[in-house]
Design an enzyme around this catalytic site. Structure first.
Site, PDB file in Angstrom:
ATOM      1  N   ASP A  67      79.122   7.511  -9.930  1.00  0.00           N
ATOM      2  CA  ASP A  67      79.660   8.819  -9.562  1.00  0.00           C
ATOM      3  C   ASP A  67      81.165   8.884  -9.779  1.00  0.00           C
ATOM      4  O   ASP A  67      81.819   7.878  -9.984  1.00  0.00           O
ATOM      5  CB  ASP A  67      79.291   9.181  -8.105  1.00  0.00           C
ATOM      6  CG  ASP A  67      79.308   7.976  -7.176  1.00  0.00           C
ATOM      7  OD1 ASP A  67      80.000   6.996  -7.505  1.00  0.00           O
ATOM      8  OD2 ASP A  67      78.642   8.019  -6.136  1.00  0.00           O
ATOM      9  N   ASN A 136      73.900   8.122   6.000  1.00  0.00           N
ATOM     10  CA  ASN A 136      72.858   9.170   6.044  1.00  0.00           C
ATOM     11  C   ASN A 136      71.763   8.915   4.997  1.00  0.00           C
ATOM     12  O   ASN A 136      70.893   9.762   4.796  1.00  0.00           O
ATOM     13  CB  ASN A 136      73.477  10.559   5.833  1.00  0.00           C
ATOM     14  CG  ASN A 136      74.112  10.715   4.445  1.00  0.00           C
ATOM     15  OD1 ASN A 136      74.074   9.795   3.626  1.00  0.00           O
ATOM     16  ND2 ASN A 136      74.689  11.880   4.195  1.00  0.00           N
ATOM     17  N   HIS A 138      72.315   8.402   1.683  1.00  0.00           N
ATOM     18  CA  HIS A 138      72.579   8.820   0.294  1.00  0.00           C
ATOM     19  C   HIS A 138      72.742   7.606  -0.621  1.00  0.00           C
ATOM     20  O   HIS A 138      73.169   6.538  -0.191  1.00  0.00           O
ATOM     21  CB  HIS A 138      73.767   9.791   0.193  1.00  0.00           C
ATOM     22  CG  HIS A 138      75.124   9.198   0.386  1.00  0.00           C
ATOM     23  ND1 HIS A 138      76.125   9.866   1.070  1.00  0.00           N
ATOM     24  CD2 HIS A 138      75.680   8.027  -0.004  1.00  0.00           C
ATOM     25  CE1 HIS A 138      77.217   9.126   1.073  1.00  0.00           C
ATOM     26  NE2 HIS A 138      76.971   7.995   0.430  1.00  0.00           N
ATOM     27  N   GLU A 143      72.749  13.389  -1.725  1.00  0.00           N
ATOM     28  CA  GLU A 143      72.751  13.559  -0.271  1.00  0.00           C
ATOM     29  C   GLU A 143      71.367  14.016   0.212  1.00  0.00           C
ATOM     30  O   GLU A 143      70.623  14.640  -0.550  1.00  0.00           O
ATOM     31  CB  GLU A 143      73.781  14.634   0.126  1.00  0.00           C
ATOM     32  CG  GLU A 143      75.205  14.330  -0.299  1.00  0.00           C
ATOM     33  CD  GLU A 143      75.880  13.246   0.547  1.00  0.00           C
ATOM     34  OE1 GLU A 143      75.256  12.747   1.498  1.00  0.00           O
ATOM     35  OE2 GLU A 143      77.027  12.899   0.231  1.00  0.00           O
TER      36      GLU A 143
HETATM   37  C1  F6R Z   1      79.750   5.025  -4.413  1.00  0.00           C
HETATM   38  C2  F6R Z   1      78.439   5.508  -4.005  1.00  0.00           C
HETATM   39  C3  F6R Z   1      78.114   5.777  -2.586  1.00  0.00           C
HETATM   40  C4  F6R Z   1      78.421   4.584  -1.686  1.00  0.00           C
HETATM   41  C5  F6R Z   1      78.040   4.875  -0.242  1.00  0.00           C
HETATM   42  C6  F6R Z   1      78.407   3.738   0.675  1.00  0.00           C
HETATM   43  O1  F6R Z   1      79.818   4.878  -5.817  1.00  0.00           O
HETATM   44  O2  F6R Z   1      77.630   5.712  -4.840  1.00  0.00           O
HETATM   45  O3  F6R Z   1      76.764   6.118  -2.480  1.00  0.00           O
HETATM   46  O4  F6R Z   1      77.725   3.465  -2.151  1.00  0.00           O
HETATM   47  O5  F6R Z   1      78.672   6.027   0.189  1.00  0.00           O
HETATM   48  O6  F6R Z   1      79.798   3.631   0.736  1.00  0.00           O
HETATM   49  P1  F6R Z   1      80.493   2.422   1.493  1.00  0.00           P
HETATM   50  O7  F6R Z   1      80.178   1.215   0.693  1.00  0.00           O
HETATM   51  O8  F6R Z   1      81.955   2.769   1.430  1.00  0.00           O
HETATM   52  O9  F6R Z   1      79.951   2.383   2.868  1.00  0.00           O
END
Ligand code: F6R
Length: 258
Positions: A67, A136, A138, A143
């Site tokens: 992303d 959550n 995702h 999401e």
């Molecule tokens: C980032 C991504 C997100 C994160 C997720 C967890 O490229 O795809 O889905 O993996 O938000 O983020 P952290 O590791 O910061 O808890």
């Protein structure tokens, strides 16, 4: 799903980094899908350290990031390109032309997403996709919602996701973009193998739902139950709910299937 539990995030990262380097040795043209965020930071440190010791060669490898924010220049320190440059790319010998991001500055964002999907296909698909998970559920920026987008697409970020990213913007929520581009769930599910990493107590509930709950778009990571080669790599904190309920037994990174 296959689950591995490690005593802490560093032992998890070290084992995963060794696994990635071993795959690279066997398959120099490895196509990696990469995540940003807090969770993979120790992994990128471990990969950089292995490379520094001469253990890895990325000359023929290809990467695709999950992303990117809309509207941020790649030089902006909050962009995922900047994150990847700092955390991994400047430490290893990946060819810049084999590094792929969704283009959050494309004049036509939809066309940019379609180009990204074509590049994945042209590279022969993703061999190993590394994922983190939001509290959550995702994955990427897919999401929880009644309906998920299969392919790479534009996303309006939830307040929770923007808050989770504020750390990369000096804690200033107002500076976190409101939109992003994300691989879709089908893009992710087409990867030949997937490793989802989760560390920390705040991921324990969602990991339990991901692994044992119903497959539902309300917990996008639960769709991974349908993938034939997915491993969930956890530290003890993220595994704590599964452990409490007696759902996993393995220690020291041994594979536990359920
Ligand atoms: C980032 C991504 C997100 C994160 C997720 C967890 O490229 O795809 O889905 O993996 O938000 O983020 P952290 O590791 O910061 O808890």
């Amino acid at each position: 799903m296959k689950i591995r539990i490690f005593s802490n995030e560093d032992s998890l990262a070290a084992a995963l980094a060794r696994g990635i380097v071993a795959r690279l040795q066997k398959q120099p043209r490895l196509v990696l899908g990469l995540a940003t965020g807090r969770t993979p930071l120790p992994l990128y440190r471990a990969l950089a350290a292995l490379h520094d010791r001469g253990a890895s060669d990325y000359a023929q490898a290809t990467t695709f990031n999950l992303d990117e924010f809309v509207g941020l220049d790649p030089s902006h320190p909050g962009s995922y390109r900047a994150y990847m440059r700092e955390q991994l790319f400047k430490h290893v010998n990946l060819a810049p032309r084999r590094i792929h991001f969704l283009d959050g500055l494309a004049p036509d964002l939809g066309a940019g997403c379609a180009r990204f999907e074509s590049s994945v296909l042209k590279a022969g698909g993703i061999d190993l996709q590394i994922l983190g998970i939001g509290a959550n559920g995702h994955i990427g920026f897919n999401e929880p919602a009644p309906v998920l987008s299969p392919w790479s697409h534009r996303v309006k970020l939830t307040l929770a996701s923007r808050k989770a990213n504020a750390g990369f913007f000096d804690g200033k929520l107002r500076d976190v973009p409101r939109e992003a581009l994300s691989m879709g769930v089908a893009t992710i599910m087409h990867a030949r193998s997937i490793v989802l990493m989760a560390t920390g107590r705040e991921k324990a509930d969602v990991i339990e739902k991901t692994v044992t709950g119903p497959v539902t778009t309300r917990v996008p990571a639960s769709l991974l139950q349908l993938h034939h080669d997915v491993e969930i790599w956890l530290d003890e904190s993220a595994a704590s709910k599964l452990r409490r309920e007696g759902l996993v037994a393995g220690r020291g990174g041994r594979l536990h299937e359920r």
